[in-house]
Scaffold this motif. Structure first.
Motif, PDB file in Angstrom:
ATOM      1  N   THR A 238       1.089   1.780   1.485  1.00 48.64           N
ATOM      2  CA  THR A 238       2.992   1.600   0.194  1.00 48.64           C
ATOM      3  C   THR A 238       2.754   0.356  -0.286  1.00 48.64           C
ATOM      4  OG1 THR A 238       4.027   2.613   2.269  1.00 48.64           O
ATOM      5  CG2 THR A 238       5.259   0.456   1.116  1.00 48.64           C
ATOM      6  N   THR A 239       1.974  -0.809   1.048  1.00 51.01           N
ATOM      7  CA  THR A 239       1.041  -2.071   0.283  1.00 51.01           C
ATOM      8  C   THR A 239       0.313  -1.921  -1.378  1.00 51.01           C
ATOM      9  OG1 THR A 239       1.559  -2.845   2.699  1.00 51.01           O
ATOM     10  CG2 THR A 239       0.200  -4.055   0.937  1.00 51.01           C
ATOM     11  N   LEU A 240      -0.499  -0.995  -0.924  1.00 52.77           N
ATOM     12  CA  LEU A 240      -1.472  -0.205  -1.931  1.00 52.77           C
ATOM     13  C   LEU A 240      -1.026  -0.323  -3.378  1.00 52.77           C
ATOM     14  CD1 LEU A 240      -4.167  -0.359  -3.324  1.00 52.77           C
ATOM     15  CD2 LEU A 240      -4.025   1.875  -1.877  1.00 52.77           C
ATOM     16  N   THR A 242       2.564   0.179  -3.821  1.00 61.19           N
ATOM     17  CA  THR A 242       3.437  -1.588  -4.261  1.00 61.19           C
ATOM     18  C   THR A 242       2.693  -1.613  -5.495  1.00 61.19           C
ATOM     19  OG1 THR A 242       5.174  -1.190  -2.839  1.00 61.19           O
ATOM     20  CG2 THR A 242       5.330  -2.419  -4.175  1.00 61.19           C
ATOM     21  N   ALA A 243       1.491  -2.254  -4.981  1.00 59.54           N
ATOM     22  CA  ALA A 243       1.174  -3.376  -5.542  1.00 59.54           C
ATOM     23  C   ALA A 243       0.255  -2.667  -7.551  1.00 59.54           C
ATOM     24  CB  ALA A 243      -0.481  -4.179  -5.497  1.00 59.54           C
ATOM     25  N   ALA A 244       0.528  -1.258  -7.298  1.00 57.84           N
ATOM     26  CA  ALA A 244      -0.398  -0.529  -8.413  1.00 57.84           C
ATOM     27  C   ALA A 244       1.297  -0.383  -9.362  1.00 57.84           C
ATOM     28  CB  ALA A 244      -0.481   0.365  -7.875  1.00 57.84           C
ATOM     29  N   GLY A 245       2.389  -1.068  -8.768  1.00 55.81           N
ATOM     30  CA  GLY A 245       3.438  -0.652  -9.590  1.00 55.81           C
ATOM     31  C   GLY A 245       4.385   0.501  -9.394  1.00 55.81           C
ATOM     32  N   ARG A 272      -9.581   2.961  -0.287  1.00 55.78           N
ATOM     33  CA  ARG A 272      -9.068   2.014   0.307  1.00 55.78           C
ATOM     34  C   ARG A 272      -9.968   2.666   1.266  1.00 55.78           C
ATOM     35  NH1 ARG A 272      -6.562  -2.902  -0.741  1.00 55.78           N
ATOM     36  NH2 ARG A 272      -6.415  -3.241  -2.536  1.00 55.78           N
TER      37      ARG A 272
END
Length: 306
Positions: A238-240, A242-245, A272
């Motif tokens: 989710t963090t990954l 979300t950071a990608a938009g 990752r």
């Protein structure tokens, strides 16, 4: 042109109110055609125009190339359920159907046949006023089937039916279509149309929005395409993402991702070394397409639908 309903520039105006606006569509035999539209879109008016209960202001609608009101013994050509409650409550179901059979020169044996088909044999001698809404719907369906017609129209036929009744009606419509009949069903229950209809006619504010297959219409819900992702480490993914938009919603470990294609999600996860156990692109549903494509035609819109 066999057993087809054809509307050509069909228009109906009540004073200053334009209920149906130059509506053109064709309903063909051998399939179930769903008739959809927001409240106030003109669906009920259109059905009444087909049955000759209202006169068009302009344009025309025919069944097999003939206006329904020009047909004698109409129940042998078109069967319809418009309002299950629009029946004399003091009559029994048997008497109601027998009177209709006599007026349309339909054999009396059909009364018992259709009562059995809709499951009302044991209630045939009860007064209709004591029927539940579901029983009245079944009687309305029996009335539509009475003349064994090639064309059938149903307006909200699932109202008041229990789950068993809904399943029965769904199977009935599919069977009638397989027999080569034209089946035109107006309903607000998107989930049922998704399981029942082959084709759709969708209107809004009296105008045609779409006339196409259910699959093609549902596929137009482009703004809500999403990807279902399952991973043993949903928080990290989710963090990954979300950071990608992307927008990510976690439902008990199943992530629903919008804003990124499945291929890009896979690439990011592999980069990752995050394992992916499920990666499924979800196409638009009928309800999503309907809400999206009729948003500008809703008569009473809330903030969420604007």
């Amino acid at each position: 042109m066999w057993h087809m309903i054809e509307a050509n520039e069909l228009t109906k105006r009540y004073g200053k109110t334009l209920a149906v606006d130059r509506l053109s569509f064709t309903v063909r035999p051998g399939r179930v055609t769903g008739f959809l539209g927001p409240n106030g879109s003109g669906k009920s008016t259109t059905l009444r125009l087909i049955l000759g209960l209202h006169t068009p202001t302009a344009g025309a609608v025919t069944v097999d190339g003939i206006r329904f009101r020009d047909r004698p013994r109409g129940l042998r050509h078109v069967g319809a359920l418009l309002d299950a409650g629009d029946v004399h409550g003091g009559r029994t179901a048997g008497a109601h159907l027998t009177a209709l059979a006599r007026g349309n020169r339909i054999p009396k044996s059909r009364v018992d046949e259709v009562l059995a088909e809709v499951g009302l044999t044991d209630a045939a001698r009860r007064r209709i006023g004591g029927y539940s809404l579901g029983m009245k719907q079944r009687l309305g369906i029996a009335t539509a089937l009475l003349g064994d017609p090639p064309v059938l129209l149903f307006d909200e036929p699932l109202n008041g039916l229990d789950p068993e009744g809904v399943k029965w009606v769904r199977g009935l419509f599919r069977r009638l279509a397989r027999e080569g009949r034209t089946v035109f069903v107006s309903s607000h229950l998107m989930s049922e149309m998704e399981h029942t209809a082959d084709e759709l006619v969708v209107i809004g504010r009296g105008e045609l929005i779409a006339a196409e297959s259910l699959k093609d219409f549902a596929g137009r819900a482009t703004t809500r395409l999403s990807v279902a992702v399952r991973t043993p480490d949903p928080a990290a993914l989710t963090t990954l993402l979300t950071a990608a938009g992307a927008a990510v919603r976690d439902e008990d470990g199943l992530l629903t991702v919008t804003g990124l294609a499945a291929e890009r999600i896979s690439e990011l996860a592999m980069g990752r070394q995050l394992p992916i156990h499920e990666l499924t692109t979800r196409t638009g549903s009928l309800e999503e397409a309907f809400m999206e494509l009729t948003a500008g035609s809703v008569e009473y819109a809330t903030e969420e639908t604007r």
